[in-house]
Design a protein around this motif. Structure first.
Motif, PDB file in Angstrom:
ATOM      1  N   GLY A   7      43.816 -26.182  37.960  1.00 57.89           N
ATOM      2  CA  GLY A   7      43.618 -26.932  36.587  1.00 57.89           C
ATOM      3  C   GLY A   7      44.853 -26.268  35.649  1.00 57.89           C
ATOM      4  N   LYS A  11      46.548 -30.031  30.619  1.00 59.36           N
ATOM      5  CA  LYS A  11      46.947 -30.111  29.216  1.00 59.36           C
ATOM      6  C   LYS A  11      46.192 -28.188  28.893  1.00 59.36           C
ATOM      7  CE  LYS A  11      44.897 -33.130  27.902  1.00 59.36           C
ATOM      8  NZ  LYS A  11      44.940 -34.442  29.439  1.00 59.36           N
ATOM      9  N   THR A  79      40.394 -24.501  34.141  1.00 64.13           N
ATOM     10  CA  THR A  79      41.078 -25.154  33.668  1.00 64.13           C
ATOM     11  C   THR A  79      40.785 -26.910  33.902  1.00 64.13           C
ATOM     12  OG1 THR A  79      43.232 -25.267  33.312  1.00 64.13           O
ATOM     13  CG2 THR A  79      42.218 -23.639  32.136  1.00 64.13           C
ATOM     14  N   SER A 107      36.146 -24.122  29.908  1.00 61.08           N
ATOM     15  CA  SER A 107      34.658 -23.280  28.793  1.00 61.08           C
ATOM     16  C   SER A 107      35.936 -24.785  27.765  1.00 61.08           C
ATOM     17  CB  SER A 107      33.907 -22.466  28.613  1.00 61.08           C
ATOM     18  OG  SER A 107      33.059 -23.105  27.210  1.00 61.08           O
ATOM     19  N   LYS A 124      28.775 -27.042  31.566  1.00 61.60           N
ATOM     20  CA  LYS A 124      29.234 -26.076  31.546  1.00 61.60           C
ATOM     21  C   LYS A 124      28.087 -24.951  31.874  1.00 61.60           C
ATOM     22  CE  LYS A 124      33.857 -27.164  29.091  1.00 61.60           C
ATOM     23  NZ  LYS A 124      34.301 -27.568  27.802  1.00 61.60           N
ATOM     24  N   GLY A 144      37.720 -23.689  19.459  1.00 59.96           N
ATOM     25  CA  GLY A 144      37.781 -24.652  18.583  1.00 59.96           C
ATOM     26  C   GLY A 144      38.247 -26.000  19.055  1.00 59.96           C
ATOM     27  N   TRP A 146      41.459 -28.436  19.122  1.00 62.26           N
ATOM     28  CA  TRP A 146      43.019 -28.618  19.230  1.00 62.26           C
ATOM     29  C   TRP A 146      43.537 -29.640  18.209  1.00 62.26           C
ATOM     30  CZ3 TRP A 146      43.629 -31.453  24.536  1.00 62.26           C
ATOM     31  CH2 TRP A 146      43.189 -30.908  25.675  1.00 62.26           C
ATOM     32  N   TYR A 316      47.619 -37.212  23.906  1.00 61.30           N
ATOM     33  CA  TYR A 316      46.453 -37.833  24.889  1.00 61.30           C
ATOM     34  C   TYR A 316      47.255 -40.471  24.610  1.00 61.30           C
ATOM     35  CZ  TYR A 316      42.564 -35.296  25.345  1.00 61.30           C
ATOM     36  OH  TYR A 316      41.635 -34.640  25.402  1.00 61.30           O
TER      37      TYR A 316
HETATM   38  N1  LIG Z   1      38.936 -27.864  22.514  1.00 65.98           N
HETATM   39  C1  LIG Z   1      39.516 -28.902  22.542  1.00 65.98           C
HETATM   40  O1  LIG Z   1      40.081 -29.830  21.699  1.00 65.98           O
HETATM   41  C2  LIG Z   1      39.908 -29.276  24.241  1.00 65.98           C
HETATM   42  C3  LIG Z   1      39.856 -30.874  24.064  1.00 65.98           C
HETATM   43  C4  LIG Z   1      39.977 -31.608  25.598  1.00 65.98           C
HETATM   44  C5  LIG Z   1      39.031 -30.759  25.894  1.00 65.98           C
HETATM   45  N2  LIG Z   1      38.781 -29.423  26.717  1.00 65.98           N
HETATM   46  C6  LIG Z   1      38.554 -28.543  27.159  1.00 65.98           C
HETATM   47  O2  LIG Z   1      39.425 -28.448  28.239  1.00 65.98           O
HETATM   48  C7  LIG Z   1      39.227 -28.221  29.825  1.00 65.98           C
HETATM   49  C8  LIG Z   1      40.272 -29.063  30.406  1.00 65.98           C
HETATM   50  O3  LIG Z   1      40.997 -30.359  30.061  1.00 65.98           O
HETATM   51  P1  LIG Z   1      41.812 -30.745  29.621  1.00 65.98           P
HETATM   52  O4  LIG Z   1      42.459 -31.863  29.422  1.00 65.98           O
HETATM   53  O5  LIG Z   1      43.389 -29.525  30.089  1.00 65.98           O
HETATM   54  O6  LIG Z   1      42.691 -31.167  31.714  1.00 65.98           O
HETATM   55  P2  LIG Z   1      43.163 -31.725  32.225  1.00 65.98           P
HETATM   56  O7  LIG Z   1      44.790 -32.231  31.186  1.00 65.98           O
HETATM   57  O8  LIG Z   1      42.912 -33.330  32.555  1.00 65.98           O
HETATM   58  O9  LIG Z   1      43.093 -31.406  33.328  1.00 65.98           O
HETATM   59  C9  LIG Z   1      42.969 -30.969  34.235  1.00 65.98           C
HETATM   60  C10 LIG Z   1      43.015 -30.238  35.772  1.00 65.98           C
HETATM   61  O10 LIG Z   1      42.081 -30.153  36.611  1.00 65.98           O
HETATM   62  C11 LIG Z   1      42.724 -30.660  37.908  1.00 65.98           C
HETATM   63  N3  LIG Z   1      41.550 -31.046  39.072  1.00 65.98           N
HETATM   64  C12 LIG Z   1      41.335 -32.125  38.418  1.00 65.98           C
HETATM   65  N4  LIG Z   1      39.817 -32.505  39.545  1.00 65.98           N
HETATM   66  C13 LIG Z   1      39.850 -31.874  40.325  1.00 65.98           C
HETATM   67  C14 LIG Z   1      39.595 -31.209  41.854  1.00 65.98           C
HETATM   68  N5  LIG Z   1      38.270 -31.679  42.158  1.00 65.98           N
HETATM   69  N6  LIG Z   1      39.912 -30.168  41.767  1.00 65.98           N
HETATM   70  C15 LIG Z   1      40.870 -29.668  42.277  1.00 65.98           C
HETATM   71  N7  LIG Z   1      41.840 -29.536  40.388  1.00 65.98           N
HETATM   72  C16 LIG Z   1      41.219 -30.625  39.976  1.00 65.98           C
HETATM   73  C17 LIG Z   1      44.189 -31.791  37.957  1.00 65.98           C
HETATM   74  O11 LIG Z   1      44.443 -30.995  38.232  1.00 65.98           O
HETATM   75  P3  LIG Z   1      45.103 -32.432  39.367  1.00 65.98           P
HETATM   76  O12 LIG Z   1      47.433 -32.023  38.563  1.00 65.98           O
HETATM   77  O13 LIG Z   1      45.057 -32.132  40.618  1.00 65.98           O
HETATM   78  O14 LIG Z   1      45.417 -33.540  38.854  1.00 65.98           O
HETATM   79  C18 LIG Z   1      43.973 -30.790  36.219  1.00 65.98           C
HETATM   80  O15 LIG Z   1      45.519 -29.569  36.459  1.00 65.98           O
HETATM   81  C19 LIG Z   1      37.941 -29.685  29.344  1.00 65.98           C
HETATM   82  O16 LIG Z   1      36.826 -29.341  30.490  1.00 65.98           O
HETATM   83  C20 LIG Z   1      37.675 -29.594  28.045  1.00 65.98           C
HETATM   84  O17 LIG Z   1      36.815 -28.266  28.525  1.00 65.98           O
HETATM   85  C21 LIG Z   1      38.918 -29.036  25.253  1.00 65.98           C
END
Ligand SMILES: NC(=O)c1ccc[n+]([C@@H]2O[C@H](COP(=O)([O-])OP(=O)(O)OC[C@H]3O[C@@H](n4cnc5c(N)ncnc54)[C@H](OP(=O)(O)O)[C@@H]3O)[C@@H](O)[C@H]2O)c1
Length: 317
Positions: A7, A11, A79, A107, A124, A144, A146, A316
């Protein structure tokens, strides 16, 4: 220390890569596990330019092939996005077979009880249960909410470029405290947490600020000199939205799944008040602020000033 990240182009993953690259104690040697379809895309190229070792890994490969990719890796961090959480299970199995010393599953979210409050948390927990079933050493990291998805829009439109689209709403009475962290600091916290023996087989909660939504509005109004209309959405309305989205969702790949998760998050941090250091402690988390008293994340006020100065960005669109 040899770390592999699944991942790394996302982000959260980008922040983790930056935090590991910044670290000097320990120094990290980073491998990004990239699915074959993304290997030649710009984000993977950027990782190579930063000195990250980019390798192909497809979670649908036979586990022994994934195991070979992970040989010699000490820590695996995931991630992965919310739609693919359960696909971490083969990665956990391969990590166990390869002798990985610590697995940090995806997580990186708010504090919440293990089951029955947020559907993403449920998934999770299913992954974590699997990790425990195979006795794979682990660390769960939560951070927490973002900063980057916390601010409401201002009437002037001045910070629209950096905040969530859509009309801002306050959940419940807006007086529930909720922990916040700058996405840019997630990697710095992670770099400390995964190198520390105290965090092995533990959950760790890292956060940089604690604000109610009314306090967030008060702060940005004070700093900007603008007044924002406060639209409150009652707990009853949130429960009704959850019930409707629950009836309409059809699994992690469906858009209604995210709608459900987003209402459940608001219920969790905005009404139930799950996302606090006190609840983290009750749930058994270690507190990163106590583990690393020398480490200070960016303050929420400093973040707000940056956004007002045009130095923010949208996560976003
Ligand atoms: N704390 C908060 O406020 C908050 C907000 C949003 C999310 N989150 C958490 O952060 C986590 C990650 O979210 P994000 O928004 O950072 O993710 P993201 O930007 O959508 O990135 C997802 C990553 O996963 C990879 N991926 C997706 N499917 C895959 C697969 N089948 N095999 C290998 N790699 C794969 C993608 O790779 P590619 O380059 O290949 O597409 C990308 O690197 C979420 O699960 C959520 O728990 C937290």
């Amino acid at each position: 220390m040899k770390v592999a990240i699944l991942g790394a182009t996302g982000k959260t993953g980008s922040s983790v890569v930056s935090g590991l690259l910044e670290s000097t104690e320990p120094l990290y040697e980073i491998t990004a596990l990239i699915r074959p379809s993304s290997l030649e895309k710009a984000p993977a190229q950027e990782l190579r330019q930063k000195g990250v070792n980019v390798v192909a890994a497809d979670l649908s490969w036979p586990e022994d092939r994934l195991t070979e990719v992970l040989r010699g890796i000490e820590v695996v961090i995931s991630t992965i996005d919310a739609a693919n959480l359960l696909s971490q299970i083969p990665l956990a199995n391969a990590s166990k077979a390869a002798g990985v010393g610590r697995f940090a599953p995806c997580s990186f979210a708010t504090v919440a009880p293990p089951k029955g409050v947020i559907i993403l948390r449920d998934l999770k927990e299913d992954v974590l249960n699997h990790i425990k079933k195979i006795y794979l050493p682990y660390t769960v990291i939560d951070v927490g909410w973002w900063y980057q998805i916390t601010l409401p829009r201002l009437p002037s439109g001045r910070i629209d470029y950096a905040v969530n689209p859509g009309e801002p709403e306050i959940t419940g009475d807006g007086n529930t405290p909720s922990a916040l962290t700058d996405i840019e600091d997630i990697g710095r916290y992670t770099a400390r947490i995964i190198a520390d023996p105290r965090t092995l087989n533990r959950m760790v909660f890292a956060h940089s600020a604690l604000y109610t939504q009314n306090q967030v509005y008060d702060l940005i109004e004070k700093l900007s000199g603008e007044k924002i209309a406060r639209k409150y959405v009652s707990s009853e309305d949130i429960q009704a939205l959850i019930a409707k989205a629950e009836a309409e969702q059809d699994g992690p790949q469906s858009p209604n799944f995210y709608k459900l998760a987003s209402y459940q998050y608001r219920n969790s941090w905005g009404i139930r008040g799950d996302n606090t250091p006190e609840h983290a402690q009750y749930l058994g988390y270690l507190n990163a602020n106590e583990l690393f008293p020398d480490m200070k994340g960016k303050s929420f006020e400093a973040y707000c000033k940056d956004v007002l100065d045009g130095k923010g960005y949208a996560v976003y669109r």
